[in-house]
Design a protein around this motif. Sequence first.
Motif, PDB file in Angstrom:
ATOM      1  N   TYR A 153      45.853  42.864  59.659  1.00  0.00           N
ATOM      2  CA  TYR A 153      44.497  42.828  60.126  1.00  0.00           C
ATOM      3  C   TYR A 153      44.780  43.123  61.776  1.00  0.00           C
ATOM      4  O   TYR A 153      45.527  42.635  62.416  1.00  0.00           O
ATOM      5  CB  TYR A 153      43.913  41.265  59.866  1.00  0.00           C
ATOM      6  N   CYS A 165      37.219  34.184  65.309  1.00  0.00           N
ATOM      7  CA  CYS A 165      38.479  34.206  64.313  1.00  0.00           C
ATOM      8  C   CYS A 165      39.697  33.385  64.526  1.00  0.00           C
ATOM      9  O   CYS A 165      40.221  32.816  63.691  1.00  0.00           O
ATOM     10  CB  CYS A 165      38.979  35.867  64.764  1.00  0.00           C
ATOM     11  N   LYS A 168      39.247  29.748  62.512  1.00  0.00           N
ATOM     12  CA  LYS A 168      39.697  29.886  61.329  1.00  0.00           C
ATOM     13  C   LYS A 168      41.134  30.492  60.908  1.00  0.00           C
ATOM     14  O   LYS A 168      41.317  30.165  59.688  1.00  0.00           O
ATOM     15  CB  LYS A 168      38.483  30.868  60.392  1.00  0.00           C
ATOM     16  N   GLY A 192      43.037  37.071  55.720  1.00  0.00           N
ATOM     17  CA  GLY A 192      42.059  37.484  55.963  1.00  0.00           C
ATOM     18  C   GLY A 192      40.559  36.548  56.388  1.00  0.00           C
ATOM     19  O   GLY A 192      39.472  37.189  56.649  1.00  0.00           O
ATOM     20  N   ASN A 193      41.131  35.528  56.814  1.00  0.00           N
ATOM     21  CA  ASN A 193      39.904  34.407  57.540  1.00  0.00           C
ATOM     22  C   ASN A 193      39.279  35.224  58.765  1.00  0.00           C
ATOM     23  O   ASN A 193      37.913  35.062  58.782  1.00  0.00           O
ATOM     24  CB  ASN A 193      40.666  33.053  57.612  1.00  0.00           C
ATOM     25  N   CYS A 194      39.986  35.722  59.466  1.00  0.00           N
ATOM     26  CA  CYS A 194      39.415  36.547  60.510  1.00  0.00           C
ATOM     27  C   CYS A 194      38.394  37.513  60.246  1.00  0.00           C
ATOM     28  O   CYS A 194      37.384  37.909  61.007  1.00  0.00           O
ATOM     29  CB  CYS A 194      40.439  36.686  61.671  1.00  0.00           C
ATOM     30  N   PHE A 195      38.821  38.206  59.433  1.00  0.00           N
ATOM     31  CA  PHE A 195      38.056  39.399  58.868  1.00  0.00           C
ATOM     32  C   PHE A 195      36.869  39.163  58.313  1.00  0.00           C
ATOM     33  O   PHE A 195      35.595  39.664  58.490  1.00  0.00           O
ATOM     34  CB  PHE A 195      38.862  40.338  57.665  1.00  0.00           C
ATOM     35  N   GLU A 196      36.767  37.973  57.651  1.00  0.00           N
ATOM     36  CA  GLU A 196      35.706  37.381  56.946  1.00  0.00           C
ATOM     37  C   GLU A 196      34.642  36.710  57.944  1.00  0.00           C
ATOM     38  O   GLU A 196      33.211  36.984  57.744  1.00  0.00           O
ATOM     39  CB  GLU A 196      35.898  36.370  55.754  1.00  0.00           C
ATOM     40  N   ILE A 197      35.159  36.252  58.970  1.00  0.00           N
ATOM     41  CA  ILE A 197      34.265  35.566  59.872  1.00  0.00           C
ATOM     42  C   ILE A 197      33.863  36.268  60.987  1.00  0.00           C
ATOM     43  O   ILE A 197      32.837  35.834  61.705  1.00  0.00           O
ATOM     44  CB  ILE A 197      34.987  34.059  60.327  1.00  0.00           C
ATOM     45  N   ARG A 201      32.244  42.428  63.126  1.00  0.00           N
ATOM     46  CA  ARG A 201      32.947  43.262  62.083  1.00  0.00           C
ATOM     47  C   ARG A 201      33.899  44.212  63.019  1.00  0.00           C
ATOM     48  O   ARG A 201      34.011  45.317  62.795  1.00  0.00           O
ATOM     49  CB  ARG A 201      32.005  44.323  61.319  1.00  0.00           C
ATOM     50  N   ARG A 205      41.032  46.137  58.249  1.00  0.00           N
ATOM     51  CA  ARG A 205      42.503  45.589  57.399  1.00  0.00           C
ATOM     52  C   ARG A 205      43.109  47.023  57.315  1.00  0.00           C
ATOM     53  O   ARG A 205      42.467  48.043  56.851  1.00  0.00           O
ATOM     54  CB  ARG A 205      42.078  45.119  56.213  1.00  0.00           C
TER      55      ARG A 205
END
Length: 206
Positions: A153, A165, A168, A192-197, A201, A205
């Motif tokens: 990421y 980010c 999390k 992927g926690n950072c990507f989700e929160i 955007r 990834r």
Amino acid sequence: MQTKEYLEYIVDHIHSTVFATVDSQGRPVTCAIDIMDYDESGLYFLTAKGKNFYDRLKANENVAFTAMKGEDTLSCVAVSVQGKAKEIGPDRLPDLFRKNPYMEKIYPDVRSRSALTVFKIYEGTGEWFDLSKLPIERASFFFGGAQAKETGYFVTDKCIGCKLCYSKCPQKCIDISRKPVVIRQEHCLHCGNCFEICPARAIERR
């Protein structure tokens, strides 16, 4: 570490791996394979020509394996390799038997070794993952002319500096002292926690 050190660790400190090939229908098949030697250009192992494993290797040169060392998950070092393997024949067998004398108990004489042949993983990429350290340690390596691929990421210029980010991230491996923030790849779990929160955007990834 340098690539040669990763290959040395696989051979001398882990040795036994879970090896994956594919069968004639494209289904994955695993087996236990000892990686018996290495040099700067690759890794060496042997098998017998009568085995289904040999047939799979000859039909499809793409292989992968994972090797682990440690008493439990939190003391574990894992190394994974994906690459291509080719048969190089029996000429290297004496060297492999000298370096791996336990093989003499399995194949005790020249006649019993007549069906053996050596394969070389001549091109590959690998990943080192050390859970015994905090934060965890991750590194990539490659050999034999394989191209290194950037995975994980990454934060883009869309970052607004909100630092959600970091809140999390289980390893706290995001440098929030700058904008855009920077994910320290050598400690990232790829969870992927950072990507989700991320509300902007700003994290992609690869």
